[in-house]
Design a protein around this motif. Structure first.
Motif, short mmCIF file in Angstrom:
data_model
loop_
_atom_site.label_atom_id
_atom_site.label_comp_id
_atom_site.label_asym_id
_atom_site.label_seq_id
_atom_site.Cartn_x
_atom_site.Cartn_y
_atom_site.Cartn_z
N ASP A 307 0.88 -1.16 -0.11
CA ASP A 307 -0.13 0.00 0.31
C ASP A 307 0.97 1.33 0.06
N VAL A 308 0.27 2.04 -0.80
CA VAL A 308 1.43 3.44 -0.78
C VAL A 308 0.73 4.35 0.10
N LYS A 309 1.89 4.71 1.23
CA LYS A 309 1.45 5.58 2.20
C LYS A 309 1.39 6.97 1.62
N ASN A 310 2.47 7.08 0.84
CA ASN A 310 2.63 8.70 0.27
C ASN A 310 3.68 8.62 -0.94
N TRP A 311 3.59 9.51 -1.91
CA TRP A 311 4.68 9.49 -2.62
C TRP A 311 4.75 10.99 -2.99
N ARG A 312 5.99 11.32 -3.21
CA ARG A 312 6.25 12.72 -3.86
C ARG A 312 7.54 13.16 -4.51
N ILE A 313 7.49 14.19 -5.06
CA ILE A 313 8.83 14.56 -6.18
C ILE A 313 9.88 15.28 -5.18
N ILE A 314 10.96 14.51 -5.10
CA ILE A 314 12.00 15.01 -4.10
C ILE A 314 12.66 16.46 -4.80
N GLY A 315 12.80 15.98 -6.28
CA GLY A 315 13.39 17.07 -6.83
C GLY A 315 13.78 16.79 -8.42
#
Length: 331
Positions: A307-315
């Motif tokens: 399950d994806v807790k969160n995802w983000r673009i770091i840079g």
């Protein structure tokens, strides 16, 4: 003295708050940060939302503006294509376009003259060998490539010509460290000189951190850094291929996968190694969602659910690629 809005934060939270404000372009770099026995007061350009921080108005001393790097290189390059560089410890690492190679000495000296804390400037000629180490050359300052980088109180010694290290992940390393609870176990699959492992060990008091790397130079520095940060009783540094090492370890609460160009090749290994995966990859912008779905399907093939807790673009990485971070919960 100049009156300005500021945030008042505890000394323990000050560095993290400063980094977040800088990332949001709210930090006033023209005014000096001040402190007293309890708080650090950071001048800002507008209202901010930082948990436990208090907004107020105070007077600050103005920082006299030095000539900037951009201003310095304009003198001999005009509107040049170099606007920034990475800083690791007291070493600046700059990518110089082929058409500016003949000016690399002037560029290096411009960095030294405008940044007093920098003692060495290296040109970054891309990556080399299977360890993806930067191919660097000293172009100005002291003739060395070893330095000590300080991050959230951790001192990381390294040689930028022998090991991989990214100063741009400092906030991410702190974020992951705060996710780890006291007494938990951690597997750092591609540890390098162990910045993730050391910050976790210092801040979160895990029972054990396994720091794995295949690069013998990185392993040597990881062991040195563990000793110098006094966490060698928590961190076990292991030289070897993660594919061979990880199956022999006890199951962890957290698995860190910071091998951004090929981490997806190891995901099936990680889902069987721990219950929380902190995953990093450099990938085409338009392929992020497909990658996440493919990883979830890989977990299913291993008899697990990711399950994806969160995802983000770091840079950013290039015009078409970004570095992403994904936190998976494995059930």
């Amino acid at each position: 003295m100049i009156e300005s809005l500021c945030v008042a934060v505890s000394r323990r939270e000050a560095e993290d708050a400063r980094r977040k404000l800088a990332e949001k372009h709210l930090l006033r770099t023209d005014l000096k940060i001040i402190s007293d026995e309890r708080y650090v007061y950071i001048p800002v350009s507008g209202e901010v939302d930082i948990e436990s921080a208090v907004m107020k108005k105070m007077y600050f001393e103005k920082i006299e503006r030095r000539e900037s790097f951009r201003d310095a290189i304009k003198k001999f390059l005009g509107e040049a294509k170099i606007s920034s560089f990475d800083t690791v410890g007291d070493i600046a690492i700059v990518r110089i376009p082929p058409e500016l190679k003949e000016h690399e000495s002037e560029i290096g000296n411009a960095i030294l003259s405008t940044h007093k804390s920098i003692k060495v400037v290296c040109a970054d000629d891309g990556v080399k060998d299977d360890y993806r180490i930067r191919n660097v050359r000293v172009i100005a300052g002291e003739n060395r490539t070893e330095t000590t980088h300080v991050e959230y109180g951790a001192r990381i010694r390294l040689d930028i010509s022998k090991v991989y290290y990214s100063p741009r992940l400092a906030t991410e390393r702190y974020r992951v460290a705060k996710c780890v609870k006291e007494g938990e176990r951690v597997i750092d699959m591609f540890a390098g000189v162990a910045p993730f492992s050391i910050l976790i060990a210092k801040l979160s008091k895990p029972s054990r951190v396994y720091a794995i790397d295949i690069n013998p130079h990185a392993v040597e520095y990881a062991r040195l850094n563990s000793r110098e940060n006094r966490v060698d009783d928590i961190i076990e540094v292991i030289e070897g291929d993660a594919r061979e090492v990880v199956p022999s370890l006890e199951k962890a609460d957290h698995v860190i996968m910071n091998l951004p160009h090929s981490s997806h090749e190891f995901f099936s290994l990680a889902v069987n190694a721990g219950s929380n995966i902190h995953y990093y990859e450099i990938i085409e912008k338009d392929k992020v969602k497909d990658r996440i779905e493919n990883l979830k399907n890989e977990a299913i093939e291993e008899g697990k659910k990711a399950d994806v807790k969160n995802w983000r673009i770091i840079g950013g990485y290039s015009p078409s690629k970004v570095k992403i971070g994904v936190d998976f919960i494995i059930r």
